[in-house]
Design a protein around this motif. Sequence first.
Motif, PDB file in Angstrom:
ATOM      1  N   UNK A 148      44.337  37.749 -99.539  1.00 16.90           N
ATOM      2  CA  UNK A 148      43.004  38.225 -99.851  1.00 16.90           C
ATOM      3  C   UNK A 148      42.618  37.977-101.308  1.00 16.90           C
ATOM      4  N   UNK A 149      41.619  38.726-101.723  1.00 17.06           N
ATOM      5  CA  UNK A 149      41.119  38.627-103.096  1.00 17.06           C
ATOM      6  C   UNK A 149      41.084  40.018-103.707  1.00 17.06           C
ATOM      7  N   UNK A 150      42.036  40.315-104.610  1.00 15.95           N
ATOM      8  CA  UNK A 150      42.110  41.668-105.169  1.00 15.95           C
ATOM      9  C   UNK A 150      40.919  42.062-106.021  1.00 15.95           C
ATOM     10  N   UNK A 151      40.168  41.091-106.562  1.00 18.19           N
ATOM     11  CA  UNK A 151      39.017  41.462-107.382  1.00 18.19           C
ATOM     12  C   UNK A 151      37.857  42.018-106.564  1.00 18.19           C
ATOM     13  N   UNK A 152      37.981  42.015-105.248  1.00 16.80           N
ATOM     14  CA  UNK A 152      37.002  42.719-104.419  1.00 16.80           C
ATOM     15  C   UNK A 152      37.237  44.229-104.439  1.00 16.80           C
ATOM     16  N   UNK A 153      38.407  44.659-104.935  1.00 16.32           N
ATOM     17  CA  UNK A 153      38.746  46.080-104.978  1.00 16.32           C
ATOM     18  C   UNK A 153      39.231  46.446-106.394  1.00 16.32           C
ATOM     19  N   UNK A 154      38.428  46.183-107.420  1.00 10.89           N
ATOM     20  CA  UNK A 154      38.910  46.333-108.800  1.00 10.89           C
ATOM     21  C   UNK A 154      39.262  47.760-109.193  1.00 10.89           C
ATOM     22  N   UNK A 155      38.509  48.741-108.729  1.00  8.31           N
ATOM     23  CA  UNK A 155      38.805  50.119-109.112  1.00  8.31           C
ATOM     24  C   UNK A 155      40.123  50.589-108.507  1.00  8.31           C
ATOM     25  N   UNK A 156      40.362  50.205-107.275  1.00 13.93           N
ATOM     26  CA  UNK A 156      41.616  50.557-106.614  1.00 13.93           C
ATOM     27  C   UNK A 156      42.796  49.921-107.338  1.00 13.93           C
ATOM     28  N   UNK A 157      42.672  48.632-107.664  1.00 13.74           N
ATOM     29  CA  UNK A 157      43.757  47.947-108.369  1.00 13.74           C
ATOM     30  C   UNK A 157      43.962  48.556-109.749  1.00 13.74           C
ATOM     31  N   UNK A 158      42.868  48.878-110.446  1.00 12.50           N
ATOM     32  CA  UNK A 158      42.992  49.480-111.777  1.00 12.50           C
ATOM     33  C   UNK A 158      43.762  50.792-111.711  1.00 12.50           C
ATOM     34  N   UNK A 159      43.421  51.647-110.754  1.00 19.07           N
ATOM     35  CA  UNK A 159      44.111  52.929-110.656  1.00 19.07           C
ATOM     36  C   UNK A 159      45.581  52.720-110.288  1.00 19.07           C
ATOM     37  N   UNK A 160      45.846  51.795-109.394  1.00 18.14           N
ATOM     38  CA  UNK A 160      47.214  51.478-108.992  1.00 18.14           C
ATOM     39  C   UNK A 160      48.014  50.960-110.190  1.00 18.14           C
ATOM     40  N   UNK A 161      47.425  50.046-110.957  1.00 18.28           N
ATOM     41  CA  UNK A 161      48.108  49.498-112.128  1.00 18.28           C
ATOM     42  C   UNK A 161      48.263  50.552-113.230  1.00 18.28           C
ATOM     43  N   UNK A 162      47.312  51.454-113.349  1.00 18.53           N
ATOM     44  CA  UNK A 162      47.434  52.525-114.336  1.00 18.53           C
ATOM     45  C   UNK A 162      48.671  53.370-114.062  1.00 18.53           C
ATOM     46  N   UNK A 163      48.907  53.674-112.807  1.00 19.73           N
ATOM     47  CA  UNK A 163      50.114  54.425-112.429  1.00 19.73           C
ATOM     48  C   UNK A 163      51.367  53.618-112.756  1.00 19.73           C
ATOM     49  N   UNK A 164      51.294  52.304-112.534  1.00 24.61           N
ATOM     50  CA  UNK A 164      52.441  51.445-112.842  1.00 24.61           C
ATOM     51  C   UNK A 164      52.729  51.449-114.335  1.00 24.61           C
ATOM     52  N   UNK A 165      51.696  51.324-115.160  1.00 28.28           N
ATOM     53  CA  UNK A 165      51.903  51.278-116.605  1.00 28.28           C
ATOM     54  C   UNK A 165      52.449  52.597-117.131  1.00 28.28           C
ATOM     55  N   UNK A 166      52.096  53.702-116.491  1.00 24.12           N
ATOM     56  CA  UNK A 166      52.645  54.998-116.905  1.00 24.12           C
ATOM     57  C   UNK A 166      54.160  55.047-116.717  1.00 24.12           C
ATOM     58  N   UNK A 167      54.672  54.222-115.811  1.00 24.33           N
ATOM     59  CA  UNK A 167      56.110  54.123-115.573  1.00 24.33           C
ATOM     60  C   UNK A 167      56.724  52.911-116.280  1.00 24.33           C
ATOM     61  N   UNK A 168      55.947  52.208-117.084  1.00 25.90           N
ATOM     62  CA  UNK A 168      56.456  51.056-117.800  1.00 25.90           C
ATOM     63  C   UNK A 168      56.673  49.830-116.944  1.00 25.90           C
ATOM     64  N   UNK A 169      55.948  49.730-115.825  1.00 25.64           N
ATOM     65  CA  UNK A 169      56.123  48.626-114.881  1.00 25.64           C
ATOM     66  C   UNK A 169      55.208  47.462-115.252  1.00 25.64           C
ATOM     67  N   UNK A 170      55.747  46.244-115.235  1.00 27.85           N
ATOM     68  CA  UNK A 170      54.956  45.046-115.476  1.00 27.85           C
ATOM     69  C   UNK A 170      53.998  44.816-114.322  1.00 27.85           C
ATOM     70  N   UNK A 171      52.748  44.457-114.643  1.00 28.56           N
ATOM     71  CA  UNK A 171      51.714  44.276-113.622  1.00 28.56           C
ATOM     72  C   UNK A 171      51.150  42.864-113.677  1.00 28.56           C
ATOM     73  N   UNK A 172      50.975  42.261-112.511  1.00 24.76           N
ATOM     74  CA  UNK A 172      50.388  40.919-112.411  1.00 24.76           C
ATOM     75  C   UNK A 172      49.337  40.912-111.322  1.00 24.76           C
TER      76      UNK A 172
END
Length: 257
Positions: free
Chosen positions: A93-117
């Motif tokens: 798919x195309x993740x930029x169709x769901x930018x707010x969802x991805x942003x919140x998901x990545x925010x949780x990842x960064x809080x745990x120090x996880x690399x995001x791509x």
Amino acid sequence: MLSTEPAMPRCKLAFEETTGRVHSLETFGLVDGPGVRCVVFLQGCRMRCRYCHNPETWQIDAGECWTAGKLFEKVYRYHNYWKEKGGITVSGGEPLLQPDFVREFFTLAKEKGVNTALDTAGNPFSMDRAYREQFDRLMAVTDLFLLDIKAVDGKLHRELTGWDNENILAMARYLAGHGKDMWIRHVLVPGLTDSEKELIALRELTQELSTVRRVEILPYHTLGRFKWDNLGIPYSLDGVPTPTPEEVRRAEKLLGI
């Protein structure tokens, strides 16, 4: 070409929380970013790439509904595999169709120090102020963008995908201008995306972008061909061969990699 389609349909839940439509997960990915990664494939894409190997992700109102929190809880179970180089990749798919969802998901990842791509073809990107502000918030929690450039030539891009690419090339330059690391990827289809003119144009583009860390050739394959038949979608590339190792090496030489 600007879309006139409705926005990505939201999942209906009994409470107000950011939700997304997920197609599938790959818990031990080795090709979508550095190291070992958990890859989340989101549902929905507006481009119709003639060689797409995941056409089942096109439909925007399908997939399984997740909250960002529940999805991160699930994928974080695999963090012991990621070590210092791995992490999470969101693809589609195309993740930029769901930018707010991805942003919140990545925010949780960064809080745990996880690399995001983020693995994207860039189709929804817009310089419209409202979209750009939304994109900036996502960009802030994304460590690496894997940008799939289908074609640099606009006419060829329309023939391959049904869409213009001016906004996609603008996105590449926007990312570079904001210091965001990129990998540029290009699917090599014999007779379609392998001309010397096209590959030199792609090389010139990547040389222009100061934050490109890697350029990859992805050889065309037919492993997803059966999906088109199962979905009743006509396949226009019957008879097109996969590129030979020599053809891949030629393309890599033209790209300077």
